[in-house]
Write an enzyme that holds these catalytic residues in place. Sequence first.
Site: not given
Length: 281
Positions: A67, A131-132, A16, A104
């Site tokens: 998430k 998806g998410g 990350s 996001d």
Amino acid sequence: MSEPRFAVFGHPIAHSLSPRIHAAFGKQLGVPLQYTAIDAPPETFAAQLDAFGKAGGSGANITLPHKQAVLALCAHVSDFARRAGAVNTLTRRLDGHWRGDNTDGAGLVRDIAQRHGLDLRERRGLLLGAGGAARAAAFALLDAGVAELTIVNRTPERADALADAIGEPDRVRTRYWDALGTLGNFELIVNATSAGHTRQSLRLPFALVAPRALCYDLSYGMTASAFLAWARAAKAGFAYDGLGMLIEQAAESFAIWHGRRPDTDVVYDEFRGELPLHASD
Ligand code: ATR
């Protein structure tokens, strides 16, 4: 008093960039903070988050695969996060409970419209994936004024579920992956699949790409490279990865926590130097 503590929770999390991005923002604005990456497998995520809050953690970013699951751990969730069905930013309230936001979508739109200077309005859009990541992108793109959105997902039921959740049948339709060669072309193509993470190729027809189209991969670096190579081969006007989105969503989270928005361009330039993008514009 010790510095306020923040963290990003995910699994895996070792790569990350968020700790470095938030450290750069803090340094830029003179905001003292600690920001660490916490590896949290699904079985222990809730307990780890609880422990982080009880130990004084002020806020957290949440990434894959948590998430969606984290929604259930929030006492309050913003409208956008509720619609997207996903939370990427937690803020600890005075009563000790978490508030959930999703930055996001704002990060995506800001990167396209402000960094790259492209108008989203009136574009015919194709969204690959359901998806998410795709959910937040879909709501944000529609809010930003794309004319229509076609959602195509390998598992068609998930595309249908997303279209149903959006509830705008005049603007949003779903099609089968097998039909991609018959859909005509699009001025905006967003890759929200995770295929690049496993080095899988999407095998997309070049005919999808309209002249001057914007092709955008929500992931960045090597993960985005196959899709961007396809976009350039198909003569897309613009081909971008999601590094700018990552930095913009981080800036939105930073603003929620600290009340000030950092200058993202200097941070983007720094990371872009490490992750070159061979853009075709
Ligand atoms: P994320 O939060 O990154 O969106 P996710 O919810 O697991 O992660 O969704 C991954 C998306 O990538 C899904 O749309 C998935 O399609 P399925 O719903 O059919 O699983 C899509 N995806 C992953 N690998 C793919 C591949 N090789 N080809 C096409 N779609 C793929």
